[in-house]
Design a protein around this motif. Sequence first.
Motif, PDB file in Angstrom:
ATOM      1  N   ASN A 368       0.831  -1.214   0.000  1.00  0.00           N
ATOM      2  CA  ASN A 368       0.000   0.000   0.000  1.00  0.00           C
ATOM      3  C   ASN A 368       0.855   1.250   0.000  1.00  0.00           C
ATOM      4  O   ASN A 368       0.614   2.180  -0.777  1.00  0.00           O
ATOM      5  CB  ASN A 368      -0.878   0.049   1.252  1.00  0.00           C
ATOM      6  CG  ASN A 368      -2.098  -0.831   1.129  1.00  0.00           C
ATOM      7  OD1 ASN A 368      -2.521  -1.137   0.011  1.00  0.00           O
ATOM      8  ND2 ASN A 368      -2.643  -1.259   2.248  1.00  0.00           N
ATOM      9  N   GLU A 371       2.804   1.564  -3.285  1.00  0.00           N
ATOM     10  CA  GLU A 371       1.868   1.874  -4.383  1.00  0.00           C
ATOM     11  C   GLU A 371       1.489   3.353  -4.325  1.00  0.00           C
ATOM     12  O   GLU A 371       1.468   4.040  -5.351  1.00  0.00           O
ATOM     13  CB  GLU A 371       0.612   1.009  -4.234  1.00  0.00           C
ATOM     14  CG  GLU A 371      -0.323   1.149  -5.418  1.00  0.00           C
ATOM     15  CD  GLU A 371      -1.753   0.740  -5.097  1.00  0.00           C
ATOM     16  OE1 GLU A 371      -2.174   0.902  -3.926  1.00  0.00           O
ATOM     17  OE2 GLU A 371      -2.443   0.272  -6.013  1.00  0.00           O
ATOM     18  N   ASN A 372       1.216   3.855  -3.103  1.00  0.00           N
ATOM     19  CA  ASN A 372       0.903   5.286  -2.947  1.00  0.00           C
ATOM     20  C   ASN A 372       2.066   6.133  -3.439  1.00  0.00           C
ATOM     21  O   ASN A 372       1.855   7.123  -4.153  1.00  0.00           O
ATOM     22  CB  ASN A 372       0.635   5.634  -1.479  1.00  0.00           C
ATOM     23  CG  ASN A 372      -0.763   5.222  -1.040  1.00  0.00           C
ATOM     24  OD1 ASN A 372      -1.580   4.853  -1.880  1.00  0.00           O
ATOM     25  ND2 ASN A 372      -1.018   5.290   0.246  1.00  0.00           N
ATOM     26  N   LYS A 375       1.915   6.096  -7.074  1.00  0.00           N
ATOM     27  CA  LYS A 375       0.690   6.741  -7.571  1.00  0.00           C
ATOM     28  C   LYS A 375       0.764   8.252  -7.467  1.00  0.00           C
ATOM     29  O   LYS A 375       0.335   8.967  -8.368  1.00  0.00           O
ATOM     30  CB  LYS A 375      -0.511   6.267  -6.748  1.00  0.00           C
ATOM     31  CG  LYS A 375      -1.292   5.174  -7.422  1.00  0.00           C
ATOM     32  CD  LYS A 375      -2.707   4.967  -6.888  1.00  0.00           C
ATOM     33  CE  LYS A 375      -2.936   5.056  -5.423  1.00  0.00           C
ATOM     34  NZ  LYS A 375      -4.229   4.402  -5.045  1.00  0.00           N
ATOM     35  N   GLY A 433      -6.546   2.255   1.710  1.00  0.00           N
ATOM     36  CA  GLY A 433      -5.209   1.662   1.828  1.00  0.00           C
ATOM     37  C   GLY A 433      -4.480   2.057   3.110  1.00  0.00           C
ATOM     38  O   GLY A 433      -3.959   1.199   3.826  1.00  0.00           O
TER      39      GLY A 433
HETATM   40 MG   LIG Z   1      -3.404   3.676  -1.451  1.00  0.00          MG
END
Ligand SMILES: [Mg+2]
Length: 466
Positions: A368, A371-372, A375, A433
């Motif tokens: 998580n 990925e953040n 992102k 998340g």
């Molecule tokens: Mg997230």
Amino acid sequence: MGKVNLPIKWKLTLWYGGILSIILVIFASGVYIYFKNSLQKSIDAKIRSIGEVLSSSLTETHNTSIFGNFERYLENVLGRKPKGKFIQIMDSSGRIGAKMSDIEGETLPTSFSTLESALRGEIVYETIERVTPRIRMVTIPIVENKKVSSVVQVGTSLEDFDETMKKLLIIMIISIPTSISVTIVVGYFMAKKALRPVDQIRRAAVKISSSNLDEKIDIGGRRDELGRLAQTFNAMIGRLKDAFQRVNQFSIDVSHELKTPLTILKGETEVALRKEREKEDYKELLKSNLEEIDRMSSIIDDLLLLSKADAKEIKLNLEEIALRDLIMGVCMDMKIFADRKSIEIDVGELEDVRVKGDELKIRRMLWNIMENGIKYTENGGKVFISSYVNDGYARIDVKDSGTGISEEDIRFIFDRFYRADRSRRRESGSGLGLSISKWIAEAHGGSIEVESQPGQGSLFSMKLPI
Ligand SMILES: [Mg+2]
Ligand SMILES: Nc1ncnc2c1ncn2[C@@H]1O[C@H](COP(=O)(O)OP(=O)(O)O)[C@@H](O)[C@H]1O
């Protein structure tokens, strides 16, 4: 026996009424007995002093002629005429030699035992109850030649004494119950007044429900125990209100989050059904629908996980984890996403440390956070990861060169469904998340900290106990 559930005001009243009664009765009996004794002693002393004066005077005189005018004699010896007294001289055989009486009951038959004791040289006190008013009498021996020749008896009416004691008793019988009743009545009203705020609090509590959490208890700025109780109560209502609001907001967010994919599903399906289509188009549609369904499904999974976590229904599957291997593994998975945005994953020093944890959960947390990082970082950016031991904790730092998070947002990013607005529309995700990651860290006895400023990138630092 069942416990009697009296209201507190009654209990208090009965308690101090009861205690006061006991104290008053003990005190009054003490006063009564002391008073009676000292009065009696002073009466005894008085008649005895008269008797002794007479006894010594008679011992000196040896003259029975004085008995002819006994009253005159008494006046001479005592210096005044004795009032309210009974005086008689009796010889050893019990015969009365002289007698003077100022009291109504003239004859005072002495008991045989009194005479006997007196003849042995004792001074005898007795209370004669047979007559009204009662008489207190002392019998004093008159000694001549070391022999008791006669006795002198001095009696006094106990009328005044009895009267005084009776009055005292009456005063007590009236005043004690009166003061107890007054105390009980006053006490009851005082207790009632003192406890009135309790009733106010109770009534306010009755009015409170989930739809009416604005109710506040107002007992007028008191600073005593009840004031504090009301304050505590108000604070509790405040917390309940927050909790209810959060639940409410949460339901709104859940509905909203599920509504979007459903709307898309519905819209696309309706459009597709408007006319005959190629087989390929249907395939395309179903593929797109499946994506939305997956999305909903993953939101629901996440929600389920968080609800179970809240209900403490999740058991961690603890095992020894080599953190370095785990981090390397996640970085490999992430590389695919990172490559799409030409983001470089920079793996720094990874200290070889083992932690006790649930491997799947820790992997998910790391996933998580990374990925953040990818992102919320512009194309061509960088995500830097390192891990080290500090203060008894294994720490994993994930630093990105991305958009950063503003001060207002940073307080909420760990809340369920919270997404900072700027990124909301652009990036996929539901805002669950970080909530899940935070729970995972805390369930392991660790935490997640974040440092970030808009435009300066973000640093997420995970702490896990070793
Ligand atoms: Mg997230
Ligand atoms: N590395 C990061 N950089 C900038 N913003 C971030 C970062 N990580 C999280 N955020 C902010 O926190 C919000 C919540 O994150 P998260 O709970 O993972 O939800 P999601 O990733 O689904 O949006 C994100 O929407 C984003 O606004």
